[in-house]
Design a protein around this motif. Structure first.
Motif, PDB file in Angstrom:
ATOM      1  N   LEU A  17      65.679  27.788 -56.609  1.00 16.66           N
ATOM      2  CA  LEU A  17      67.053  27.339 -56.409  1.00 16.66           C
ATOM      3  C   LEU A  17      68.082  28.254 -57.068  1.00 16.66           C
ATOM      4  O   LEU A  17      69.175  28.443 -56.549  1.00 16.66           O
ATOM      5  CB  LEU A  17      67.203  25.917 -56.946  1.00 16.66           C
ATOM      6  CG  LEU A  17      68.540  25.220 -56.727  1.00 16.66           C
ATOM      7  CD1 LEU A  17      68.840  25.070 -55.240  1.00 16.66           C
ATOM      8  CD2 LEU A  17      68.558  23.867 -57.424  1.00 16.66           C
ATOM      9  N   GLY A  69      67.026  29.376 -52.662  1.00 12.29           N
ATOM     10  CA  GLY A  69      67.300  28.201 -51.844  1.00 12.29           C
ATOM     11  C   GLY A  69      66.573  26.981 -52.372  1.00 12.29           C
ATOM     12  O   GLY A  69      65.803  27.060 -53.340  1.00 12.29           O
ATOM     13  N   ASN A  70      66.814  25.857 -51.737  1.00  8.53           N
ATOM     14  CA  ASN A  70      66.172  24.603 -52.095  1.00  8.53           C
ATOM     15  C   ASN A  70      64.925  24.431 -51.236  1.00  8.53           C
ATOM     16  O   ASN A  70      65.004  24.459 -50.001  1.00  8.53           O
ATOM     17  CB  ASN A  70      67.134  23.436 -51.877  1.00  8.53           C
ATOM     18  CG  ASN A  70      66.635  22.144 -52.499  1.00  8.53           C
ATOM     19  OD1 ASN A  70      65.464  21.815 -52.435  1.00  8.53           O
ATOM     20  ND2 ASN A  70      67.545  21.405 -53.110  1.00  8.53           N
ATOM     21  N   GLU A  81      64.715  22.247 -48.190  1.00 10.47           N
ATOM     22  CA  GLU A  81      65.494  22.597 -46.998  1.00 10.47           C
ATOM     23  C   GLU A  81      64.874  23.783 -46.262  1.00 10.47           C
ATOM     24  O   GLU A  81      65.581  24.568 -45.635  1.00 10.47           O
ATOM     25  CB  GLU A  81      66.945  22.918 -47.392  1.00 10.47           C
ATOM     26  CG  GLU A  81      67.722  21.726 -47.904  1.00 10.47           C
ATOM     27  CD  GLU A  81      67.888  20.653 -46.837  1.00 10.47           C
ATOM     28  OE1 GLU A  81      67.984  20.991 -45.637  1.00 10.47           O
ATOM     29  OE2 GLU A  81      67.925  19.462 -47.197  1.00 10.47           O
ATOM     30  N   GLN A 110      67.875  17.485 -55.494  1.00 10.48           N
ATOM     31  CA  GLN A 110      68.086  16.998 -54.140  1.00 10.48           C
ATOM     32  C   GLN A 110      69.185  17.791 -53.445  1.00 10.48           C
ATOM     33  O   GLN A 110      70.156  18.227 -54.086  1.00 10.48           O
ATOM     34  CB  GLN A 110      68.458  15.514 -54.184  1.00 10.48           C
ATOM     35  CG  GLN A 110      67.413  14.634 -54.849  1.00 10.48           C
ATOM     36  CD  GLN A 110      66.105  14.663 -54.102  1.00 10.48           C
ATOM     37  OE1 GLN A 110      66.042  14.369 -52.918  1.00 10.48           O
ATOM     38  NE2 GLN A 110      65.039  15.031 -54.806  1.00 10.48           N
ATOM     39  N   PRO A 111      69.048  17.996 -52.143  1.00  8.68           N
ATOM     40  CA  PRO A 111      70.122  18.682 -51.403  1.00  8.68           C
ATOM     41  C   PRO A 111      71.433  17.923 -51.521  1.00  8.68           C
ATOM     42  O   PRO A 111      71.460  16.691 -51.522  1.00  8.68           O
ATOM     43  CB  PRO A 111      69.602  18.672 -49.952  1.00  8.68           C
ATOM     44  CG  PRO A 111      68.122  18.499 -50.074  1.00  8.68           C
ATOM     45  CD  PRO A 111      67.889  17.663 -51.294  1.00  8.68           C
ATOM     46  N   ASN A 112      72.517  18.656 -51.636  1.00  9.00           N
ATOM     47  CA  ASN A 112      73.842  18.062 -51.809  1.00  9.00           C
ATOM     48  C   ASN A 112      74.425  17.689 -50.450  1.00  9.00           C
ATOM     49  O   ASN A 112      74.765  18.548 -49.642  1.00  9.00           O
ATOM     50  CB  ASN A 112      74.764  19.049 -52.533  1.00  9.00           C
ATOM     51  CG  ASN A 112      76.105  18.429 -52.856  1.00  9.00           C
ATOM     52  OD1 ASN A 112      76.301  17.231 -52.687  1.00  9.00           O
ATOM     53  ND2 ASN A 112      77.026  19.255 -53.316  1.00  9.00           N
ATOM     54  N   ARG A 113      74.535  16.388 -50.206  1.00 13.09           N
ATOM     55  CA  ARG A 113      75.067  15.916 -48.929  1.00 13.09           C
ATOM     56  C   ARG A 113      76.354  15.099 -49.129  1.00 13.09           C
ATOM     57  O   ARG A 113      76.779  14.378 -48.234  1.00 13.09           O
ATOM     58  CB  ARG A 113      74.025  15.057 -48.209  1.00 13.09           C
ATOM     59  CG  ARG A 113      72.712  15.775 -47.961  1.00 13.09           C
ATOM     60  CD  ARG A 113      71.714  14.865 -47.268  1.00 13.09           C
ATOM     61  NE  ARG A 113      70.396  15.473 -47.168  1.00 13.09           N
ATOM     62  CZ  ARG A 113      70.018  16.286 -46.177  1.00 13.09           C
ATOM     63  NH1 ARG A 113      70.888  16.578 -45.220  1.00 13.09           N
ATOM     64  NH2 ARG A 113      68.810  16.790 -46.138  1.00 13.09           N
ATOM     65  N   LYS A 169      76.069  19.775 -43.666  1.00 15.70           N
ATOM     66  CA  LYS A 169      74.628  19.969 -43.673  1.00 15.70           C
ATOM     67  C   LYS A 169      74.277  21.143 -44.583  1.00 15.70           C
ATOM     68  O   LYS A 169      74.888  22.209 -44.481  1.00 15.70           O
ATOM     69  CB  LYS A 169      74.122  20.243 -42.252  1.00 15.70           C
ATOM     70  CG  LYS A 169      72.604  20.308 -42.160  1.00 15.70           C
ATOM     71  CD  LYS A 169      72.167  20.507 -40.721  1.00 15.70           C
ATOM     72  CE  LYS A 169      70.641  20.577 -40.643  1.00 15.70           C
ATOM     73  NZ  LYS A 169      70.169  20.788 -39.249  1.00 15.70           N
ATOM     74  N   PRO A 170      73.329  20.956 -45.510  1.00 18.25           N
ATOM     75  CA  PRO A 170      72.971  22.054 -46.413  1.00 18.25           C
ATOM     76  C   PRO A 170      72.402  23.248 -45.645  1.00 18.25           C
ATOM     77  O   PRO A 170      71.885  23.108 -44.530  1.00 18.25           O
ATOM     78  CB  PRO A 170      71.894  21.423 -47.314  1.00 18.25           C
ATOM     79  CG  PRO A 170      72.075  19.946 -47.171  1.00 18.25           C
ATOM     80  CD  PRO A 170      72.594  19.721 -45.796  1.00 18.25           C
ATOM     81  N   ASP A 171      72.546  24.408 -46.248  1.00 14.71           N
ATOM     82  CA  ASP A 171      72.017  25.621 -45.624  1.00 14.71           C
ATOM     83  C   ASP A 171      70.497  25.561 -45.562  1.00 14.71           C
ATOM     84  O   ASP A 171      69.829  25.270 -46.558  1.00 14.71           O
ATOM     85  CB  ASP A 171      72.462  26.852 -46.418  1.00 14.71           C
ATOM     86  CG  ASP A 171      73.962  27.047 -46.355  1.00 14.71           C
ATOM     87  OD1 ASP A 171      74.564  26.601 -45.364  1.00 14.71           O
ATOM     88  OD2 ASP A 171      74.513  27.641 -47.304  1.00 14.71           O
ATOM     89  N   THR A 172      69.963  25.819 -44.396  1.00 14.70           N
ATOM     90  CA  THR A 172      68.511  25.836 -44.230  1.00 14.70           C
ATOM     91  C   THR A 172      67.935  27.098 -44.843  1.00 14.70           C
ATOM     92  O   THR A 172      68.489  28.190 -44.690  1.00 14.70           O
ATOM     93  CB  THR A 172      68.153  25.781 -42.733  1.00 14.70           C
ATOM     94  OG1 THR A 172      68.708  24.592 -42.163  1.00 14.70           O
ATOM     95  CG2 THR A 172      66.652  25.761 -42.540  1.00 14.70           C
TER      96      THR A 172
END
Length: 263
Positions: A18, A53-54, A57, A126-129, A134-137
């Protein structure tokens, strides 16, 4: 999270992290390992590719892996997401519900799992929503065919390494085991003195000045021995590098075969 397809050194080795600074540090340590580690020439190595990245995702069209390790606590809601990334026969190791768990994919929709040991890991971020976007893939590096030059280097090094191993076995050359230096033990002498307390004579052990001098001399000798062992013990020769340097090839090609290592 680290993922790998086992066909070393022709496999795929991806690391997803991350934080950008951690990825940069990992790249620095990888470069240092390739240039300076004595183990690099002893084994074949699948060089990892690091991605920022996460890991929750990862793109849905990502290929599957033989081995996956996750270094952060996985929430129960994401267990199936992680399991889908496995090939049939693949192994996933991740902390989940305070247990380091091993999961083996036995079929398209079947898995076997067992707890290895109790652990405590920080959970995956956790992805930030919250903003509705929509979070970056996370796009993992594409699997590409190695160049002919790179494949040639791998096979030449493998052939030379096998030849060296056969030579060593034929000669029966034992591997050098560093000798352990025995620590010198000094028995401490004590001088018993007696102190009168009222009408009683009480013995009281007292260390002599000679004991103190012996301890100091012993410490100096141990420091000297450790220093001598560091200077006298030469590192084992790098047989693969020596073999490459004797080949009738241009120096530039020899450097390429050694990954431009200086030792």
């Amino acid at each position: 999270m680290y993922t790998a397809t086992i066909k070393c050194p022709f496999g795929v080795n991806h690391g997803v992290e991350l934080h950008t600074d951690v990825v940069e540090y990992a790249k620095e340590k990888l470069d240092d390992f390739i240039k300076n580690s004595d183990s690099f020439d002893k084994f074949e190595f699948c060089e990892p590719n690091f991605v920022v990245g996460n890991c929750l995702e990862i793109s849905s069209d990502s290929h599957q892996y033989d081995r996956i390790y996750c270094g952060a606590g996985v929430q129960k809601d994401h267990e199936n997401y992680m399991k889908i990334l496995l090939k049939v026969g693949g192994i996933l190791v991740m902390p989940i519900e305070d247990q380091l768990t091993q999961i083996i994919r036995t079929g398209q929709s079947t898995w076997e799992s067992k707890n290895i040991l109790a652990v405590s890991f920080a959970p995956l971020v956790q992805p930030n929503r919250t903003d509705g976007n929509k979070p970056d893939t996370v796009k993992l590096p594409p699997v590409s065919v190695r160049s002919l030059q790179d494949l040639s280097r791998i096979y030449i090094r493998r052939t030379l390494r096998n030849f060296i191993n056969e030579e060593v076995q034929a000669k029966g050359t034992p591997q050098k085991v560093p000798q352990k230096r025995k620590r010198r033990r000094c028995r401490r002498r004590r001088i018993n003195t007696y102190v009168f307390v009222g009408n009683q004579l009480i013995p009281q052990p007292v260390e002599s000045e000679e004991d103190e001098r012996m301890e100091e001399d012993n410490k100096e000798e141990e420091d000297k021995d450790s220093t001598e062992s560091l200077t006298q013990d030469e590192p084992p020769p790098n047989l693969l590098r020596e073999k490459i340097m004797t080949l009738p090839l241009p120096e530039s090609l020899k450097s390429y075969l050694t990954y431009y290592r200086e030792k």
